[in-house]
Design a protein around this motif. Structure first.
Motif, PDB file in Angstrom:
ATOM      1  N   UNK A 166       9.454 -11.085   6.023  1.00  0.00           N
ATOM      2  CA  UNK A 166       9.452  -9.756   6.636  1.00  0.00           C
ATOM      3  C   UNK A 166      10.669  -8.940   6.207  1.00  0.00           C
ATOM      4  N   UNK A 167      11.800  -9.596   6.071  1.00  0.00           N
ATOM      5  CA  UNK A 167      13.005  -8.889   5.614  1.00  0.00           C
ATOM      6  C   UNK A 167      12.825  -8.361   4.199  1.00  0.00           C
ATOM      7  N   UNK A 168      12.208  -9.158   3.327  1.00  0.00           N
ATOM      8  CA  UNK A 168      11.932  -8.689   1.955  1.00  0.00           C
ATOM      9  C   UNK A 168      10.900  -7.569   1.978  1.00  0.00           C
ATOM     10  N   UNK A 169       9.880  -7.677   2.794  1.00  0.00           N
ATOM     11  CA  UNK A 169       8.858  -6.628   2.888  1.00  0.00           C
ATOM     12  C   UNK A 169       9.493  -5.307   3.306  1.00  0.00           C
ATOM     13  N   UNK A 170      10.436  -5.359   4.219  1.00  0.00           N
ATOM     14  CA  UNK A 170      11.089  -4.143   4.704  1.00  0.00           C
ATOM     15  C   UNK A 170      11.915  -3.463   3.618  1.00  0.00           C
ATOM     16  N   UNK A 171      12.304  -4.196   2.581  1.00  0.00           N
ATOM     17  CA  UNK A 171      13.084  -3.623   1.481  1.00  0.00           C
ATOM     18  C   UNK A 171      12.202  -2.954   0.425  1.00  0.00           C
ATOM     19  N   UNK A 172      10.890  -3.154   0.500  1.00  0.00           N
ATOM     20  CA  UNK A 172       9.964  -2.616  -0.488  1.00  0.00           C
ATOM     21  C   UNK A 172       9.877  -1.092  -0.400  1.00  0.00           C
ATOM     22  N   UNK A 173       9.794  -0.414  -1.549  1.00  0.00           N
ATOM     23  CA  UNK A 173       9.558   1.033  -1.507  1.00  0.00           C
ATOM     24  C   UNK A 173       8.283   1.405  -0.742  1.00  0.00           C
ATOM     25  N   UNK A 225       7.260   0.219   2.009  1.00  0.00           N
ATOM     26  CA  UNK A 225       7.513   0.246   3.446  1.00  0.00           C
ATOM     27  C   UNK A 225       7.959   1.634   3.903  1.00  0.00           C
ATOM     28  N   UNK A 226       8.493   2.436   2.983  1.00  0.00           N
ATOM     29  CA  UNK A 226       8.981   3.773   3.324  1.00  0.00           C
ATOM     30  C   UNK A 226       7.864   4.807   3.440  1.00  0.00           C
ATOM     31  N   UNK A 227       6.756   4.613   2.722  1.00  0.00           N
ATOM     32  CA  UNK A 227       5.721   5.649   2.691  1.00  0.00           C
ATOM     33  C   UNK A 227       4.330   5.119   3.019  1.00  0.00           C
ATOM     34  N   UNK A 228       4.129   3.841   2.924  1.00  0.00           N
ATOM     35  CA  UNK A 228       2.826   3.224   3.182  1.00  0.00           C
ATOM     36  C   UNK A 228       3.027   2.046   4.110  1.00  0.00           C
ATOM     37  N   UNK A 246       0.850  -1.184   0.000  1.00  0.00           N
ATOM     38  CA  UNK A 246       0.000   0.000   0.000  1.00  0.00           C
ATOM     39  C   UNK A 246       0.887   1.235   0.000  1.00  0.00           C
ATOM     40  N   UNK A 247       0.364   2.297  -0.577  1.00  0.00           N
ATOM     41  CA  UNK A 247       1.089   3.555  -0.679  1.00  0.00           C
ATOM     42  C   UNK A 247       0.145   4.695  -0.346  1.00  0.00           C
ATOM     43  N   UNK A 248       0.710   5.812   0.036  1.00  0.00           N
ATOM     44  CA  UNK A 248      -0.114   7.001   0.219  1.00  0.00           C
ATOM     45  C   UNK A 248      -0.610   7.458  -1.150  1.00  0.00           C
ATOM     46  N   UNK A 249      -1.651   8.248  -1.142  1.00  0.00           N
ATOM     47  CA  UNK A 249      -2.178   8.765  -2.408  1.00  0.00           C
ATOM     48  C   UNK A 249      -1.119   9.574  -3.151  1.00  0.00           C
ATOM     49  N   UNK A 250      -0.355  10.378  -2.417  1.00  0.00           N
ATOM     50  CA  UNK A 250       0.691  11.200  -3.042  1.00  0.00           C
ATOM     51  C   UNK A 250       1.782  10.333  -3.666  1.00  0.00           C
TER      52      UNK A 250
END
Length: 119
Positions: free
Chosen positions: A94-101, A103-106, A8-12
């Motif tokens: 979980x380690x792979x999920x944490x590497x996802x873009x 994870x930084x904003x959504x 998931x990501x923010x709308x922006x």
């Protein structure tokens, strides 16, 4: 074991896909992440999704289908895509999920995939 990574990501952030000044960085992050998963050989399947306004939601109410354009709930985060990965355990997922873009904003929800139903 297979896990679904639900991005998931923010709308922006989601809108960055189509903004010329931001699209390169946005897609570059995803290209890097997907490339790393491919190199590790863990991707079973995955797809990005079109924007939420393209969705159609179906519910059955009083025995009749109710069809609604768009997502079914107001949310500050939008479903952007998913991957099914095959990894040894939850900690690795979980380690792979944490590497996802995402994870930084959504967020990235990690869920075990049900095994096939016996016939």
């Amino acid at each position: 074991m297979q896990y679904m990574l639900i991005m998931t990501e923010t709308e922006a952030e989601f809108a960055s896909r189509d903004q010329p000044e931001k699209a390169g960085a946005y897609w570059g992050g995803w290209t890097s992440f997907i490339g790393a998963m491919r190199q590790a050989g863990i991707i079973v399947n995955g797809d990005g999704l079109q924007p939420p306004h393209t969705a159609t939601t179906v519910r059955i109410r009083d025995g009749r289908p109710v069809v609604q354009d768009g997502p079914f709930a107001d949310s500050k985060e939008q479903l952007g895509g998913y991957f099914i990965i095959d990894v040894p355990d939850l900690d690795t997922a979980l380690a792979w999920a944490a590497r996802s873009p995402s994870a930084l904003c959504g967020s990235v929800e990690v869920r075990p995939v049900l095994p096939p139903m016996p016939k």
